[in-house]
Design a protein around this motif. Structure first.
Motif, PDB file in Angstrom:
ATOM      1  N   TYR A  19      -7.629 -10.861  11.269  1.00 51.87           N
ATOM      2  CA  TYR A  19      -6.835 -10.000  12.150  1.00 51.87           C
ATOM      3  C   TYR A  19      -5.721  -9.300  11.376  1.00 51.87           C
ATOM      4  O   TYR A  19      -5.530  -8.087  11.518  1.00 51.87           O
ATOM      5  N   MET A  20      -4.989 -10.028  10.566  1.00 51.31           N
ATOM      6  CA  MET A  20      -3.899  -9.433   9.795  1.00 51.31           C
ATOM      7  C   MET A  20      -4.419  -8.424   8.772  1.00 51.31           C
ATOM      8  O   MET A  20      -3.798  -7.396   8.535  1.00 51.31           O
ATOM      9  N   PHE A  21      -5.574  -8.692   8.178  1.00 51.36           N
ATOM     10  CA  PHE A  21      -6.170  -7.760   7.230  1.00 51.36           C
ATOM     11  C   PHE A  21      -6.577  -6.464   7.922  1.00 51.36           C
ATOM     12  O   PHE A  21      -6.342  -5.377   7.404  1.00 51.36           O
ATOM     13  N   ILE A  23      -5.253  -5.204  10.689  1.00 48.38           N
ATOM     14  CA  ILE A  23      -4.015  -4.502  11.024  1.00 48.38           C
ATOM     15  C   ILE A  23      -3.453  -3.805   9.787  1.00 48.38           C
ATOM     16  O   ILE A  23      -2.978  -2.663   9.862  1.00 48.38           O
ATOM     17  N   PHE A  24      -3.501  -4.442   8.632  1.00 45.93           N
ATOM     18  CA  PHE A  24      -3.026  -3.850   7.389  1.00 45.93           C
ATOM     19  C   PHE A  24      -3.837  -2.606   7.041  1.00 45.93           C
ATOM     20  O   PHE A  24      -3.268  -1.561   6.693  1.00 45.93           O
ATOM     21  N   ILE A  25      -5.150  -2.668   7.157  1.00 51.03           N
ATOM     22  CA  ILE A  25      -6.004  -1.520   6.854  1.00 51.03           C
ATOM     23  C   ILE A  25      -5.715  -0.375   7.822  1.00 51.03           C
ATOM     24  O   ILE A  25      -5.641   0.793   7.419  1.00 51.03           O
ATOM     25  N   ALA A  27      -2.887   0.252   9.320  1.00 48.79           N
ATOM     26  CA  ALA A  27      -1.589   0.829   8.950  1.00 48.79           C
ATOM     27  C   ALA A  27      -1.715   1.738   7.736  1.00 48.79           C
ATOM     28  O   ALA A  27      -1.097   2.807   7.693  1.00 48.79           O
ATOM     29  N   ILE A  28      -2.518   1.351   6.762  1.00 47.38           N
ATOM     30  CA  ILE A  28      -2.713   2.188   5.577  1.00 47.38           C
ATOM     31  C   ILE A  28      -3.424   3.481   5.943  1.00 47.38           C
ATOM     32  O   ILE A  28      -3.020   4.567   5.529  1.00 47.38           O
ATOM     33  N   THR A  31      -1.116   5.820   7.829  1.00 46.01           N
ATOM     34  CA  THR A  31      -0.110   6.437   6.974  1.00 46.01           C
ATOM     35  C   THR A  31      -0.679   7.585   6.156  1.00 46.01           C
ATOM     36  O   THR A  31      -0.037   8.629   6.013  1.00 46.01           O
TER      37      THR A  31
END
Length: 51
Positions: A19-21, A23-25, A27-28, A31
Motif C-alpha cells: 500500500y505504501m509503495f 501511494i509513493f508511486i 505521488a511521483i 508530481t
C-alpha cells in the motif's frame, strides 16, 4: 492479545508495504505528470504575491 498483534504485524509487513509503495508511486507520477509545471510555478510564487 498476542495473536491480534501478530496478525496485525503480518498484515502490515505484507499488504501495508505494498500500500505504501503504491501511494509513493502515485505521488511521483502526480508530481511529474504533464501540465503540473504551471501549477508548481504558481504555488512557488504565492509567498511573493502582494495582498
Amino acid at each position: 492479545m498476542e495473536s491480534t498483534y501478530q496478525s496485525m504485524r503480518t498484515f502490515a509487513d505484507s499488504w501495508g508495504l505494498l500500500y505504501m509503495f503504491v501511494i509513493f508511486i502515485i505521488a511521483i507520477v502526480w508530481t511529474f505528470r504533464p501540465g503540473s509545471k504551471k501549477h508548481s510555478d504558481d504555488a512557488a510564487r504565492i509567498p511573493f504575491q502582494e495582498d
